[in-house]
Write a protein that holds these residues in place. Structure first.
Motif, PDB file in Angstrom:
ATOM      1  N   VAL A  73       0.851  -1.186   0.000  1.00  0.00           N
ATOM      2  CA  VAL A  73       0.000   0.000   0.000  1.00  0.00           C
ATOM      3  C   VAL A  73       0.888   1.237   0.000  1.00  0.00           C
ATOM      4  N   GLU A  74       0.428   2.276  -0.636  1.00  0.00           N
ATOM      5  CA  GLU A  74       1.167   3.535  -0.673  1.00  0.00           C
ATOM      6  C   GLU A  74       1.437   4.029   0.751  1.00  0.00           C
ATOM      7  N   PRO A  75       2.614   4.578   1.007  1.00  0.00           N
ATOM      8  CA  PRO A  75       2.978   5.006   2.371  1.00  0.00           C
ATOM      9  C   PRO A  75       1.958   5.933   3.023  1.00  0.00           C
ATOM     10  N   GLU A  77      -1.181   5.864   2.776  1.00  0.00           N
ATOM     11  CA  GLU A  77      -2.429   5.147   3.079  1.00  0.00           C
ATOM     12  C   GLU A  77      -2.228   4.044   4.113  1.00  0.00           C
ATOM     13  N   ARG A  78      -1.016   3.835   4.569  1.00  0.00           N
ATOM     14  CA  ARG A  78      -0.737   2.733   5.494  1.00  0.00           C
ATOM     15  C   ARG A  78      -1.396   2.927   6.846  1.00  0.00           C
ATOM     16  N   LEU A  79      -1.472   4.151   7.328  1.00  0.00           N
ATOM     17  CA  LEU A  79      -2.088   4.397   8.629  1.00  0.00           C
ATOM     18  C   LEU A  79      -3.557   3.973   8.604  1.00  0.00           C
ATOM     19  N   GLU A  80      -4.279   4.365   7.561  1.00  0.00           N
ATOM     20  CA  GLU A  80      -5.682   3.977   7.453  1.00  0.00           C
ATOM     21  C   GLU A  80      -5.827   2.468   7.376  1.00  0.00           C
ATOM     22  N   PHE A  81      -4.941   1.836   6.645  1.00  0.00           N
ATOM     23  CA  PHE A  81      -4.969   0.382   6.500  1.00  0.00           C
ATOM     24  C   PHE A  81      -4.793  -0.280   7.865  1.00  0.00           C
ATOM     25  N   ARG A  82      -3.829   0.196   8.644  1.00  0.00           N
ATOM     26  CA  ARG A  82      -3.584  -0.364   9.978  1.00  0.00           C
ATOM     27  C   ARG A  82      -4.763  -0.106  10.907  1.00  0.00           C
ATOM     28  N   LEU A  83      -5.377   1.060  10.811  1.00  0.00           N
ATOM     29  CA  LEU A  83      -6.523   1.370  11.662  1.00  0.00           C
ATOM     30  C   LEU A  83      -7.706   0.453  11.356  1.00  0.00           C
ATOM     31  N   VAL A  84      -7.929   0.184  10.088  1.00  0.00           N
ATOM     32  CA  VAL A  84      -9.006  -0.732   9.713  1.00  0.00           C
ATOM     33  C   VAL A  84      -8.702  -2.133  10.238  1.00  0.00           C
TER      34      VAL A  84
END
Length: 113
Positions: A73-75, A77-84
């Motif tokens: 995932v693009e850097p 967008e990684r925070l959102e990915f981890r939060l989900v």
């Protein structure tokens, strides 16, 4: 910040620890309810090992592909990915806690635990 595979690993470890802690209360060889009907009676049961390992294994097999996909995932967008992933992991933990709570009530009603 924690990586997505770390979040998944922690989720699975917490679920496994919850199951292991509960396993001490349920006699070996006992079938445990997996689902209850509207009449509050179990509709089907599974052997203790399967019943207690179902949710941790389901979480591992369903979260791991997304966890690994997060590496591409693009850097930004990684925070959102981890939060989900963390939110879904917490949902697994909550549902497993509910199942174990219902199992403990059922065990008490059977004269055990």
């Amino acid at each position: 910040m924690f990586s997505a595979p770390f979040v998944t690993g922690i989720t699975v470890l917490v679920l496994a620890a919850m199951s292991l802690a509960f396993a001490r209360r349920a006699p070996a060889g006992m079938k445990l309810p997996m689902q209850w009907g509207l009449n509050r009676r179990p509709t089907w049961s599974a052997p203790r090992g399967i019943a207690l390992s179902f949710t941790p294994l389901l979480a591992a097999f369903s979260l791991m592909p997304f966890s690994l996909a997060s590496l591409w995932v693009e850097p930004d967008e990684r925070l959102e990915f981890r939060l989900v992933l963390a939110f879904v992991g917490l949902a697994y933990i909550a549902v497993h806690a509910l199942h174990l709570y219902l199992l403990s009530r059922w065990l008490r009603s059977q004269g055990g635990g």
